[in-house]
Design an enzyme around this catalytic site. Structure first.
Site: not given
Length: 402
Positions: A232, A252, A270
């Site tokens: 999203s 993380a 990421h």
């Protein structure tokens, strides 16, 4: 010292000429911006733009008193002619200081991209810093006193604001004004929301600001929860909220999952997206991090993986262990996390999945996980000043204004 913003947009202006993008299509009225140019006390002009004399007149000013015109960057917008009566534009060499007869002092700062930044001290002693588009300061020394106003490319180079905060050049009462605004961020409410999250604001063309008059820009919230479905944009939104701050610790919670190439690729993407100054810590032990009140901001990504680890630890996937104490132990862990979040003094942005609106899982363990994640999200949201739901890359504030 007064500053009139004759323009606040990117060098090509906003909307860009001939650009069909959605942001340019809605950049109308007060959201339309000429290229950035600053008129300081009617005597110093920083960057010359097309129609500067008309822009000054529209704001109730004149360029007749301008004694110095300084440029900050190679102009890549429309051709600019010097209006009659204005001195020829120039540029101060990096590190040099220029003293004007009007009592203003201008010091040139080196940038990490083509351009020159200017630190201006007015006759009244107030100080402002103006940075060119796409630039951040190169090698700033520790500042003993923050600037009262900073005008910079906040949306294009948020890391520049991070550097200024790191050196003390930007403090809690510094009025940070976004200039060189381009079409990379939709204008209007979305631009204001993103700037507020960075501790900055935008003003329309023609606005006159007084340096040293503190504007009450919304404080960056201490605790934020960002929710969203798969892909999203929730992680991007969470990262964006801290990219104007230095020394962020990226927590993380998913581990490395050795041998899983698809997971490794996700982790790599990421990492590549984060600023180089951020530090990564792989752990699900969040309590000690939240209790370290003097540490830098935390970005926790994500609670869904933290919950998976917690449910593994309490045997939640086995019905007998779940009924025999696993459920009670998990609820205690969630309560402990919520209490630690309530007590923390650190800035924390947390990411979690919103899974309650999809298909009902086919298995009992899947339904158990979905239900516990919903409870976890609700417990964490209750402790956060700001809660956002990200849908199709668009952030919808559920609590808080940005």
């Amino acid at each position: 010292m007064d500053v009139t913003l004759l323009g606040t947009g990117a060098p090509s202006g906003l909307p860009r000429p001939g650009c069909p993008c959605a942001a340019c299509a809605v950049a109308l009225g007060p959201d339309a911006r000429a290229a950035t140019s600053l008129l300081v006390d009617g005597t110093l002009l920083l960057d010359l733009i097309p129609g500067a004399a008309f822009a000054a007149a529209r704001s109730g000013h004149s360029l007749n008193g301008v004694r110095q015109v300084l440029l900050t960057h190679p102009h890549d917008g429309p051709a600019v002619e010097v209006p009659p009566g204005l001195p020829q534009p120039g540029r101060v060499p990096d590190g040099r200081e220029l003293a004007l007869l009007t009592g203003h002092r201008v010091r040139a700062l080196a940038m990490d991209a083509p351009g020159t930044g200017y630190a201006v001290t007015g006759p009244d002693g107030h100080r402002l810093l103006y940075l060119p588009p796409g630039c951040a300061p190169a090698g700033l020394e520790e500042s003993t006193e923050p600037y009262e106003m900073v005008l910079a490319d906040v949306s294009g180079r948020p890391d520049a604001l991070g550097r200024l905060r790191e050196t003390g050049a930007v403090g809690p009462t510094t009025d940070v004004i976004a200039v060189h605004v381009d079409h990379d961020v939709p204008p209007g409410a979305e631009l204001r929301r993103r700037l507020a999250a960075a501790g900055a604001r935008a003003v329309p063309d023609g606005e006159t600001l007084t340096v040293g008059t503190y504007e009450n820009v919304p404080d960056v919230p201490r605790r934020t929860l960002v929710l969203g479905g798969a892909r999203s944009g929730k992680s991007v939104e969470a990262e964006r909220r801290l990219e104007a701050f230095p020394e962020v610790v990226y927590v993380a919670t998913g581990g490395t999952r050795g041998g899983d190439s698809e997971w490794a690729e996700r982790v790599r993407l990421h990492r590549d997206r984060r600023p180089a100054s951020w530090r990564t810590l792989e752990t699900c032990d969040l309590g000690p991090l939240l209790e370290d009140h003097d540490g830098p901001p935390l970005l926790i990504d994500c609670l869904a993986l933290w919950l998976t680890d917690a449910m593994d630890a309490v045997g939640a996937w086995d019905d007998a262990e779940w009924a025999g104490g696993g459920q009670r132990e998990l609820r205690a862990r969630v309560t402990g996390l919520a209490e630690a979040l309530r007590a923390t003094r650190r800035t924390v942005v947390t990411v979690s999945n919103e899974v309650g609106s999809g298909i009902v899982p086919a298995t009992a363990s899947g339904r158990r996980y979905r239900d516990e994640l919903g409870r976890l999200n609700a417990a964490v949201a209750a402790e956060c000043e700001h809660v956002l739901l990200v849908v199709a890359g668009q952030a919808l504030p559920l609590r808080g204004s940005f």
